[in-house]
Each structure stands twice: as structure tokens, then as C-alpha cells.
Motif scaffolding. Structure first.
Motif, short mmCIF file in Angstrom:
data_model
loop_
_atom_site.label_atom_id
_atom_site.label_comp_id
_atom_site.label_asym_id
_atom_site.label_seq_id
_atom_site.Cartn_x
_atom_site.Cartn_y
_atom_site.Cartn_z
N HIS A 277 0.80 -1.22 0.00
CA HIS A 277 0.00 0.00 0.00
C HIS A 277 0.83 1.27 0.00
CE1 HIS A 277 -3.18 -2.79 0.65
NE2 HIS A 277 -2.69 -3.18 1.81
N ILE A 279 4.45 3.59 1.98
CA ILE A 279 5.52 3.74 2.96
C ILE A 279 5.30 5.02 3.74
CG2 ILE A 279 8.01 4.13 3.24
CD1 ILE A 279 8.40 2.34 0.74
N ASP A 284 7.41 11.80 0.50
CA ASP A 284 6.26 11.41 -0.31
C ASP A 284 5.63 12.57 -1.06
OD1 ASP A 284 4.72 12.79 1.63
OD2 ASP A 284 4.85 11.02 2.91
N MET B 200 2.91 -0.60 -7.32
CA MET B 200 3.84 -0.61 -6.19
C MET B 200 4.78 -1.81 -6.25
SD MET B 200 4.16 1.81 -3.97
CE MET B 200 4.55 1.25 -2.31
N ILE B 279 8.52 7.60 -1.96
CA ILE B 279 7.56 7.27 -3.01
C ILE B 279 6.39 8.25 -2.91
CG2 ILE B 279 5.89 5.54 -3.81
CD1 ILE B 279 7.91 3.40 -2.81
N GLU B 280 6.07 8.82 -4.05
CA GLU B 280 4.95 9.76 -4.15
C GLU B 280 3.75 9.03 -4.76
OE1 GLU B 280 6.08 13.17 -6.53
OE2 GLU B 280 3.99 13.74 -6.85
N ALA B 282 1.64 6.88 -3.17
CA ALA B 282 1.21 5.69 -2.42
C ALA B 282 0.61 6.13 -1.09
CB ALA B 282 2.38 4.75 -2.21
N PHE B 283 0.21 5.16 -0.28
CA PHE B 283 -0.36 5.49 1.02
C PHE B 283 0.77 5.79 2.00
CE2 PHE B 283 -1.91 3.74 5.19
CZ PHE B 283 -2.69 4.84 5.49
N ASP B 284 0.87 7.04 2.46
CA ASP B 284 2.03 7.43 3.27
C ASP B 284 1.63 7.93 4.66
OD1 ASP B 284 1.11 10.10 2.85
OD2 ASP B 284 2.07 10.06 0.89
N VAL B 291 -5.46 0.21 -0.08
CA VAL B 291 -5.44 0.78 -1.42
C VAL B 291 -4.38 0.11 -2.29
CG1 VAL B 291 -3.77 2.58 -0.79
CG2 VAL B 291 -5.36 3.01 -2.65
N ILE B 292 -4.70 -0.05 -3.57
CA ILE B 292 -3.67 -0.38 -4.56
C ILE B 292 -3.42 0.92 -5.32
CG2 ILE B 292 -3.08 -1.72 -6.61
CD1 ILE B 292 -5.07 -3.85 -5.67
N PRO B 293 -2.32 1.63 -5.02
CA PRO B 293 -2.10 2.90 -5.71
C PRO B 293 -2.04 2.67 -7.23
CG PRO B 293 -0.63 2.68 -3.84
CD PRO B 293 -1.26 1.33 -4.05
#
Lengths: 434, 434
Positions: A277, A279, A284, B200, B279-280, B282-284, B291-293
Motif C-alpha cells: 500500500h 511507505i 512522499d 507498487m 515514493i509519491e 502511495a499510502f504514506d 489501497v492499490i495505488p
């Protein structure tokens, strides 16, 4: 016409004896504010020991919706356009709750004897994780739920626009966080780059060890508990109506990992999947920053299928990540934890209520249902099944394109009316079979 | 005593002829506001063709500072405590600028002939990326800079508390973004987990292919252009004063990748390093989200050393990532770009001004300097060297613990006074050698 803003709870209150629990409990919002938990409504109608007792689960809370999010109509005023009833909650879950009430009301209006005893569990926290529900079910196991024979949930959708479905399983979910820490402060990559075990390099290696490019999970033993595929089950996938090309197009995906309907359905429903998902703790934002994050947390989860078990999966994941990490000989610290463990659910589709529902579908829609599962996790099904130890069935009314949780959520007028008929026919069939 | 809030620019104005450029240029802030760029001050004193001309580069802008960030004194009122002069900009870079002015003033006060011609380049945008400076240097190459023989920068620190240093190199930086896209919307991992090439998973595999757990960069050819280590260079690392255990403790790192002073210094200064920044897309955030970005962007950068070149590195990185990605046979799209390419800088330490500085250090401090490099990137050194084609030297005055950019920035009274002497001695030595 019903309106999503006029609480079906009122209707319930008039027709049934209801018990209001959890009146004095509160939930804390992220901003620190506390709100009372809406009461979970337990209601009942009829207590004839010769009749089967069906308990219907539904919820009246909805996802947020604002006109400016892209709604073409006011989300809180039910609006019919071309046979579609638009409004937040129309399909998720007020429409199905009302359809069930309509079915019950129909017998009363016609002054016909209800063929089943009815119970209701209606909550108001489903979209927020069903706070307090599991506790209530456990507490009421030997009281309210003691006479329940069947539990029906109607909180999902068909797989197609026109063909009804019966849902007999959902995947579980084990959610993990893996933290790699050098120190609690970041580093500058000019000043320290080259002499550190960088936490991001460790974390990327850990996350990269989980799944291969074909979607196969690389954690040793993870497939050991997956139920073997039977010939009977294989036939069910074959019978399901799914236009793969249309599905691909509407999903806006260039290519799926598999080419056949059967493989796609099996990998969504009966095989586990692993998703990374994101990091937490790294850079970010847009733009460039030359940071070496000092402490990062990776998040991933595994959708579980029968007969996987969250506690076994937890051990396998921890063991695997510890192995990978120890091979790196890193000076950082690693910690893995499973932050959420929800078991998969599967029902016995030979149970009476599945047979009754199939017959009712045949009567109302003139077709056999798609026998489907849901790739997502709906914990309440498993909770009911484990706690009350009775058959649980998911009997959806809405079409695949209803858009629960999205803008312009709707339920088709046809689905709503035929769905009400379906529930009534189901009562009759169930009484015959019981 | 000087104060960081009384602009040394005033002093310059009184003593030198100065040229004010860039008066009408503006910079746009992230909030949309525009501000005029502070003028870059070009000043000169003396024009004797028999004397060498030394150009001093410095900057008067500072990092932000607020008392409540943890300052023990008002950051904008220079405050002496136990021989330490606290204040924002004290060491970075107002102190060194004033020390140079003090050295020039000393000759004038004593009515002695200045042994060198002096030029100044003083900017006010260094902490914001030296906006407009490179352009100015190029424009003034054949005018203001045409007579310059040596460029001195005093904008970094010693490696220790008490031993002076001469800096003859800085690493460059190639900053990359690698984007993997399935679609511009995220997916739900319950609904799609198992049938997608998840962006991801692709990105983690790409980032995981860049560097191994010992810090070795895995991009083919990346070490080809790294200058071979000479015996002479090896001796320089040996002579440098560095208490490794103290360095490790003050860095709050459990263990470095290397055990000896020499290896640590070489991996910070003369070998490339690769850091993954984040990483931009994604879930941060804290917590759990399934979520699947749909689209994610990885950020990493490589610190470059002589004789690596940004354009060669760009090709190598792209080639490598394309190879890795094509092996995955993913249906996603990948795009790699180098968003920043800054060349490394290295000086010829046999040049006259290095010899002059060594002699001056011996005179003032009674010791040989540490011959050091900086692992970070200071683009201005390479820009001066490439554009003006003259020797560039970094001659720091501040101690390792001065805390540039941090709370409670300071310069030691001793460093400031001995530093002023050092600059004066340097003028004399340089005139002798030239």
C-alpha cells in the motif's frame, strides 16, 4: 417513493418491537471530538416455533457525499432519472433494507400470515468499521440471536447488470506494518550517503521479497492452507456471466494478469493476493528532497481465502521477513506487526436458505443466480457465522454499476421492486424447505 | 562586534566599487507570491596587473530561524556565550564574509599595500538554490571575471573542532524519478487484488535493483568513470584527524558500513552513493488503508564523484531500469527522468592558491590542514571552475559543530579572529607564490 434521508428506522419502529442498545457509548474522532455511537437496532416480528426465524442485517449509515464532488443530483434527495434512483445510500444500504421491509409489509397488507419469523439487526456504524457490533452479537448470542436459524445480509452487488447473484464467501485480510529504523531523525544524503545501511534500502528489499511480477506470493507456506479447487467449484466459475473485455475496459486496465474469466474470478475470490500500500516516514511529496529517511514503515496486506487463518499467516509473514532481513546483515532494527486480522468467510451453499434463495430467484427473475464471492472483506458475515453458528447468506439486490461509495450512487427502480419481490418469495421458499 | 542583522553589504558599499545586477528579476514562491530577487553584489578593490586577483564568493541570506524552534538566544541578535557567537548566519555565511572584509580592512588600517587585487561576489539566494547566479557568472565571464586568477569560497566547515581544513572537492548529484502507472485512479485491494500488475510491486522491484545491502550500486557501468585511487590520495585520508567512535556516537548510528576512518571518508567523498528518498502517490499516512495505488513515483539520487558525468549516469540509470522493468513483463507504463543533474567538483590541489593557503594555515594555526572533500553538492564551485576556468578553493573557517542550518548556529570567537588572520596571511602567501 422512499427517500434516503427519511430514516427507515421510523418504519421499523412502527412495525416491530425494537431494542436500543449502546446508547451511552461514544466514539472519538481523529480531531479529538467525541460522538455518541448511533444505537444498533434489534427488532423482531413473530415468534412461532414452527416457523424458521430469519435475521436480516443492514445498515443505515452512508459514505460522505457532497454535491460538489461530482454529483449530478442532490445526494440527499432521492431523484429518479431514466429508471435509476440516485441518492447516497440508495444501494448501500438503505434500498435493500427498505426492500426487506417492503416484503414483510406486503404480507401484512394482504393480511397473509408471514411464513417466517423476522429479526432485524440494523446498525449505523458500518462505514466506520461496525464499531460495537461484534460485541453486541456476542452479548446477545443466547438472547436475541438464540432463536435465529438464518442470517441474510444484502450489502453487496451482483456481478452484472441484469443477472442476480448469491454471495457465499468473502476474503479475509491480514494487514501488516514493517518498520525499519536507524535513528528517529532523518539524514542528509550528501553528508551520510555511502556509509549507512539506509532504512529505505532495507525496506524496499523486504517489500520486494513478498510477491513476484505474476502476483504469486513468495512467503513460504502461504498457499499451504488454501482450499484445493474442486471440479464442482470450477463449474460454478464457468457458469458465471462475465464479459471480460467489458470488465477490463470499465476497470480502465490495459491487461490483467490472467486471460480467462475463470482465472480472473478465482484470483479475486479463492486465491490469496498481496498488495503493497505504501511507505510512511519517507519523502512522499512532489519535487525533490535529498533525504535519507531515518525510520520508515512499509504497509502491505494479504487477502485471505478459505482455509487460511490470520494467526498462521502472521507467523509465516514474520518468519519470512526476519529471514530476509537477517540475510542483509543490516545494522538497522526491524519490527513487523499484523495490525488487522480478519478471517475469510465461506458458507455451505447446500444449506436450505441458499436453495430457497435460488428457487426465489428462479421465480422472480426466471434464471439461476451467479454463485459469487466477494474479493473484499465483510467481517460481519464471518462474525455472525462464528458467533451464532448459523447459516449466513449474502443476497444482493443492486446491479454491478450502482456505484456504492462513489459519486452518483443509485439503485435501479427495477432492482428495487424485483428485489422486494425476491425477499417475499424467499420467505415462502424458506418456509417450505425448513 | 558584528551582528548578523546588520548587513555586511553596508561595509562593502563603503569600501568597494560595486555593481548591482538583477534588480528587476523576480522569483515566484510556492504560494504564488512573487518577490524581487535580492541583487548579487559584484565589488572590486585594486586593479594592479602585477598582483594576483582573488575573487571571494559568499552569501548573506540565511536559513529560517525562530526562537521557538529551540534557540537558546534570539537568533537575530548575535550573542556571545563562553567564546561562542550564536546567531543565524554566524557561520553560514556572514561570519566568513566579514572575516574576509576584516582581512582587507587590516591592510588599509595599517596603511599597507594590499598584496592582491580583491573581487567579491556576494549573493542573497544561496539557501534557495542560487537563483540567477550561474547566469550572471556566464554573462560576466569576459567582463567582471576576466581578470580573476583565483576563486575562494568559505561556505563550509572543518572536519574537526580545532584543526583547519582545505576543501578540494564536492560530490555531484543526479536526482531521478521513476514513475509506474496502471491508471490515474487508485484501486481497492479487495476488488482488484490478485489480477493486476500492481504499480507498487513494480516500483519496489525497480528500487530494489539499485543498490545492495553493502551500499554497492548495482547499475551496470556506474563505477567505470570513478577516478582510480592513487597512493598519494590514500595518504591524505590517513593524515586526516577523525575520531571515528565520536563521529559514530554524535551521528547516533549503531554501526557504519565500514570500520576504518579511511573507508568511511572515501565512501563519503570519492565513491558514489545511491539513496532512495521515498515514493509519491502511495499510502504514506499513519494507520491502515487497503489501497492499490494506481500510479506511483519513486525518488532516488546518486551522489557523483570525479570523473562521473551526469549525462552518462542518466543513460546508465535509464538503461538499467528499462532492463529490469522489461523482465517483469508488466502491463504498466514506466517512465524514468533525471530531474536534477549536478556535476561533481574537484580541484587541482597543487595549484598556487592551495599551496598559499597551506602556508597561511601553518603560519596562523601552526599545523597542516586536513585536506578534505564534501560529500554534499555545492554547485557553485563547479560552475566557477567550468565557466571562468580558474582555480577554485574552499577555505572554511568554522568548526565541525557550528550547526549551520540547525538551531543555535554559532561561530567560535577563536575561529572568527584566527580566520580573519588566516585570510590576511593567505593574501601575503599568494602574492609571494604568484
Amino acid at each position: 417513493m422512499f427517500s434516503p434521508s427519511s430514516p427507515p428506522a421510523r418504519l421499523l419502529e412502527k412495525a416491530f418491537q425494537y431494542i436500543d442498545l449502546h446508547q451511552n457509548e461514544f466514539v472519538e474522532l481523529p480531531n479529538g471530538q467525541t460522538l455518541p455511537i448511533p444505537p444498533i437496532i434489534l427488532a423482531e416480528l413473530g415468534n412461532d416455533p414452527k416457523k424458521p426465524t430469519v435475521c436480516f442485517y443492514g445498515h443505515l449509515d452512508v459514505q460522505p457525499a457532497r454535491k460538489e464532488d461530482g454529483w449530478l443530483t442532490d445526494p440527499y434527495t432521492l431523484t429518479e432519472v431514466d429508471g435509476k434512483l440516485y441518492g447516497r445510500g440508495a444501494t448501500d444500504n438503505k434500498g435493500p433494507v427498505l426492500a426487506w421491509i417492503n416484503a414483510v409489509s406486503a404480507f401484512r397488507s394482504l393480511e397473509e400470515d408471514l411464513p417466517v419469523n423476522i429479526k432485524f439487526v440494523i446498525e449505523g456504524m458500518e462505514e466506520a468499521g461496525s464499531v460495537g457490533l461484534e460485541e453486541l452479537v456476542r452479548e446477545e448470542k443466547d438472547q436475541f440471536f438464540s432463536s435465529v436459524d438464518y442470517i441474510v445480509i444484502s450489502d453487496n452487488l451482483w456481478l452484472s447488470q441484469r443477472k442476480p447473484a448469491l454471495t457465499y464467501g468473502t476474503r479475509g485480510n491480514s494487514y501488516f506494518r514493517v518498520e525499519v529504523k536507524c535513528r528517529d531523525q532523518d539524514f542528509h544524503s550528501g553528508t551520510f550517503g555511502g556509509v549507512l545501511n539506509e532504512p529505505m534500502a532495507d525496506l524496499v528489499a523486504l517489500l520486494g521479497s513478498l510477491v513476484d511480477s505474476s502476483g504469486h506470493i513468495l512467503i513460504p507456506g502461504i498457499y499451504d492452507q488454501v482450499a484445493p479447487l474442486t471440479e464442482e467449484e470450477r463449474k460454478m466459475y464457468k457458469a458465471i456471466h462475465l464479459d471480460l473485455e467489458e470488465y477490463r475496459r470499465s476497470s480502465r486496465v490495459k491487461r490483467f494478469l490472467f486471460d480467462t474469466k475463470e482465472e480472473i474470478l478465482m484470483h479475486l475470490w479463492r486465491y490469496p493476493s498481496l498488495s503493497i500500500h505504501g511507505i510512511e516516514g519517507a519523502f512522499d511529496e512532489p519535487g525533490a528532497k535529498t533525504v535519507i529517511p531515518g525510520q520508515v514503515i512499509g504497509k502491505f496486506s494479504i487477502r485471505l481465502v478459505p482455509h487460511m487463518d490470520t494467526s498462521v499467516v502472521e507467523k509465516q509473514v514474520k518468519q519470512h521477513l526476519e529471514n530476509i532481513f537477517s540475510k542483509r546483515n543490516s545494522s538497522n532494527q526491524m519490527a513487523v506487526s499484523m495490525t488487522l486480522g480478519l478471517q475469510p468467510w465461506i458458507a455451505n451453499i447446500k444449506d436450505n436458505q441458499y436453495l430457497a434463495a435460488k428457487r426465489a430467484i428462479k421465480t422472480v427473475f426466471g434464471t439461476e443466480p451467479d454463485m459469487i464471492r466477494d474479493g473484499s472483506t465483510i467481517p460481519i458475515a464471518r462474525i455472525f457465522q462464528d458467533t451464532i453458528q448459523k447459516s449466513v447468506m449474502m443476497l444482493p439486490l443492486g446491479a454491478v454499476d450502482d456505484g456504492e461509495h462513489a459519486q452518483n450512487e443509485k439503485i435501479n427502480r427495477w432492482n428495487y421492486i424485483e428485489g422486494s419481490k425476491l425477499f417475499a418469495a424467499f420467505f415462502l421458499e424458506l418456509a417450505k424447505l425448513h
